[in-house]
Design a protein around this motif. Structure first.
Motif, short mmCIF file in Angstrom:
data_model
loop_
_atom_site.label_atom_id
_atom_site.label_comp_id
_atom_site.label_asym_id
_atom_site.label_seq_id
_atom_site.Cartn_x
_atom_site.Cartn_y
_atom_site.Cartn_z
N LYS B 241 0.84 -1.20 0.00
CA LYS B 241 0.00 0.00 0.00
C LYS B 241 0.88 1.25 0.00
O LYS B 241 1.41 1.63 1.03
N ARG B 243 1.18 4.70 0.44
CA ARG B 243 0.30 5.73 0.99
C ARG B 243 0.48 7.04 0.23
O ARG B 243 1.58 7.48 -0.03
N ILE B 244 -0.63 7.63 -0.12
CA ILE B 244 -0.53 8.92 -0.79
C ILE B 244 -0.67 9.99 0.30
O ILE B 244 -1.72 10.13 0.92
N LYS B 245 0.39 10.69 0.52
CA LYS B 245 0.33 11.72 1.57
C LYS B 245 -0.21 13.00 0.98
O LYS B 245 0.31 13.52 0.01
N ARG B 246 -1.27 13.46 1.59
CA ARG B 246 -1.86 14.68 1.06
C ARG B 246 -1.21 15.92 1.68
O ARG B 246 -1.22 16.99 1.12
N HIS B 247 -0.69 15.73 2.88
CA HIS B 247 -0.08 16.88 3.54
C HIS B 247 1.42 16.67 3.63
O HIS B 247 1.87 15.62 4.08
N SER B 249 4.78 16.70 5.25
CA SER B 249 5.08 16.66 6.67
C SER B 249 5.92 17.86 7.09
O SER B 249 6.84 18.27 6.40
N LEU B 250 5.56 18.40 8.25
CA LEU B 250 6.30 19.57 8.75
C LEU B 250 7.52 19.14 9.55
O LEU B 250 8.39 19.93 9.83
N GLY B 251 7.54 17.88 9.95
CA GLY B 251 8.64 17.41 10.79
C GLY B 251 8.70 18.19 12.09
O GLY B 251 7.66 18.52 12.67
N LYS B 252 9.90 18.52 12.49
CA LYS B 252 10.08 19.20 13.78
C LYS B 252 9.49 20.62 13.78
O LYS B 252 9.40 21.26 14.82
N ASP B 253 9.10 21.09 12.59
CA ASP B 253 8.51 22.43 12.52
C ASP B 253 7.18 22.52 13.24
O ASP B 253 6.67 23.63 13.44
N ILE B 254 6.61 21.37 13.61
CA ILE B 254 5.36 21.45 14.35
C ILE B 254 5.58 22.16 15.68
O ILE B 254 4.65 22.65 16.28
N PHE B 255 6.83 22.25 16.12
CA PHE B 255 7.11 22.95 17.38
C PHE B 255 7.54 24.39 17.13
O PHE B 255 8.11 25.02 18.00
N SER B 256 7.30 24.88 15.92
CA SER B 256 7.78 26.24 15.65
C SER B 256 6.63 27.23 15.59
O SER B 256 5.52 26.86 15.30
#
Lengths: 305, 256
Positions: B241, B243-247, B249-256
């Motif tokens: 499978k 996976r088709i990622k639609r978004h 990934s921000l990686g560690k930027d989620i903490f920015s």
């Protein structure tokens, strides 16, 4: 508070789960939800892994469980913070539209802003050290994002309440800083400050009635104040009004609130009593100074030359 | 189709994954009483192959299972791909015979669980139609290269009249004969798979095989090599499978 408890008992638990959970429940009601569910599950696990490695412990089960709770809370917070209304379906749309990571980022930014607001009206030299900033961020994140996926979620209400209280503290600090800057004998410098003390001193010395701003004082100034009061007998309310009129409007509001408590306080009544007294004794003065210290705290100079 | 089937499929899948194959069997037999065998066939053909593999392999070696008797040939062939999933690198290195033996027990068990020759042929046809099934059979035959060469010769001379023959031979022989009767193509593929040169020069292969000099390399592929290859063929989720990622990934930027 009592009414709030009554309210919550009428709403079912599912309606008060963390917003993320409610959005996922809403997803379960939809047709053809598998693909979105997989995407969301995948994103949430990757966020959990990052939270675990940054804030908890990604090598123990407890650490990962804790990270999961933080992820649930922070994504829910991001949803609640972004959405205009508390709406499960809109929350789901946002998750699908923007992806969980962006929503988490929103939540985390809100936490960051909250962490930058002061939680006490005191400034110390350590406040700006990177270490302290990091500690504050972590403490705020852990405190306001921790959410049990299967329990009532008060996260956003708590966040809002804390936000309000900290904004209030911030305006107190701003007011005190302004007063220090406009101290009649030149700006008061110093890396430490007790804002409540500064405010109390300013209001007490405003009684003198000449509209001068006093942000720092000692016993000498107190004696001078008493002497002026005895000589000129200014009217207290008029003196305060004159003082307040010299301040920017936002600081006036802060000070008016303090004034409502100070008006009937012991130090003010004592000052008025001594003004009328024929001759204040040495012990009267020292009692008065002690009373001033109770209000001004560290902002009072204790050295008496 | 019957509306209870998705529920049954889910129940069986969960039971098998939880390790309760016995109870999964119970669920099957209850369903069989209520809706008939066809319901089970239907369910088995829609269960994920790795689950089927897990379920069937729990009944290898004598224990009777409804699933073994009823599994659709295609579903069984697909499930074979996952049989090697549990093999460890060390075991392939140290005990290849054990693994090959367990694979044999499984395939032999399923194919010979029925007396119905048509079903046996269907099973074997489906088996050689998949890469993993084919490789699995080659692996089994690699355990007894002598017997395979012998039966190959008998097949060459006797054609459709070939039978399993005497009891003294390796257990592989009946399977080989059954395979030949099921699909000649399949049999040849397995044979050529085991002895890569057989198609071009059978005599040379025989000679090479008979040569007892240790210097001469084996004419057939080794069990170990085949096991290793089979282990590598086990599909992983990421391969099946994409996976088709639609978004992004921000990686560690989620903490920015």
């Amino acid at each position: 508070m009592a009414t709030q408890t009554a309210d919550t008992s009428l709403v079912s638990l599912t309606a008060q789960l963390p917003l993320l959970l409610r959005a996922i429940h809403a997803l379960g009601q939809r047709r053809d939800h598998i693909e979105n569910a997989e995407e969301i599950a995948h994103e949430l696990s990757s966020i959990t892994a990052m939270v675990a490695s940054k804030f908890t412990n990604d090598r123990t089960a407890e650490g990962i469980l804790e990270a999961l709770r933080l992820t649930v809370g922070c994504v829910s917070l991001g949803l609640a913070h972004t959405l205009p209304h508390d709406d499960d379906d809109a929350a789901l749309e946002l998750l699908i539209e923007q992806g969980c990571e962006r929503v988490f980022q929103q939540g985390f930014r809100a936490i960051k802003e909250l962490a930058q607001l002061p939680d006490v009206a005191i400034i110390s030299i350590y406040d700006h050290s990177p270490h302290e900033q990091e500690r504050r961020l972590k403490a705020t994140f852990m405190r306001y994002c921790e959410a049990d996926p299967n329990d009532f979620w008060m996260g956003y209400k708590n966040f809002q309440r804390e936000w309000q209280s900290r904004t209030k503290i911030q305006s107190t600090l701003n007011c005190a800083l302004w007063l220090r800057k406009h101290h009649s004998e030149g700006p008061v410098r110093g890396s430490d400050m007790d804002a409540e003390g500064v405010l109390a001193i300013a209001l007490i010395f405003a009684l003198r009635g000449n509209g001068r701003i006093v942000a720092k004082a000692g016993q000498r100034e107190l004696e001078a104040l008493l002497a002026t009061l005895r000589k000129e007998k200014p009217e207290a309310e008029a003196a305060w009004e004159l003082f307040l009129s010299k301040l920017p409007i936002e600081h006036q509001t802060v000070l008016r609130e303090r004034l409502s408590h100070l008006r009937d306080s012991h130090i003010v009544t004592e000052l008025q009593r001594l003004t009328k007294k024929a001759r204040p004794s040495k012990s009267d003065i020292s009692n008065l100074f002690q009373e001033l210290q109770n209000h001004g705290g560290n902002e009072i100079e204790v050295d008496y030359e | 189709m019957n509306s209870n089937l998705p529920a049954l499929r889910k129940a069986v899948t969960e039971l098998v994954i939880a390790g309760s194959t016995e109870r999964a069997e119970e669920a099957f037999s209850e369903a069989a009483e209520q809706y008939g065998d066809i319901a089970i066939v239907e369910v088995l053909s829609s269960i994920e192959p790795q689950v089927t593999s897990l379920h069937l392999s729990a009944f290898d070696g004598g224990k009777l299972s409804l699933a073994t008797l009823l599994v659709p040939p295609k579903a069984w062939a697909d499930s074979l791909a996952f049989f090697a999933a549990k093999w460890r690198e060390d075991d392939i290195e140290n005990e290849p015979e054990l693994l090959a033996e367990s694979l044999f027990t499984h395939i032999h068990g399923v194919v010979f669980s029925t007396d119905d020759h048509d079903r046996r042929h269907e099973l074997l046809k489906a088996c050689v139609a998949t890469d993993c099934g084919l490789l699995a059979l080659i692996t089994l035959f690699s355990m007894a290269p002598d017997d395979v060469l012998e039966i190959a010769e008998r097949i060459d001379t006797m054609r459709a009249y070939v039978t399993a023959g005497s009891e003294s031979e390796h257990d592989i022989v009946p399977l080989a004969v059954e395979l030949y009767h099921a699909t000649q193509d399949g049999w040849e593929q397995v044979l050529y798979g085991l002895f890569p040169n057989y198609m071009h020069d059978p005599d040379a292969v025989r000679e090479q095989h008979a040569d007892e000099d240790e210097e001469t390399p084996d004419a057939h592929r080794s069990t170990q090599e085949l096991l290793r290859q089979l282990r590598k063929l086990v599909p992983t989720e990421s391969k099946t499978k994409e996976r088709i990622k639609r978004h992004k990934s921000l990686g560690k930027d989620i903490f920015s």
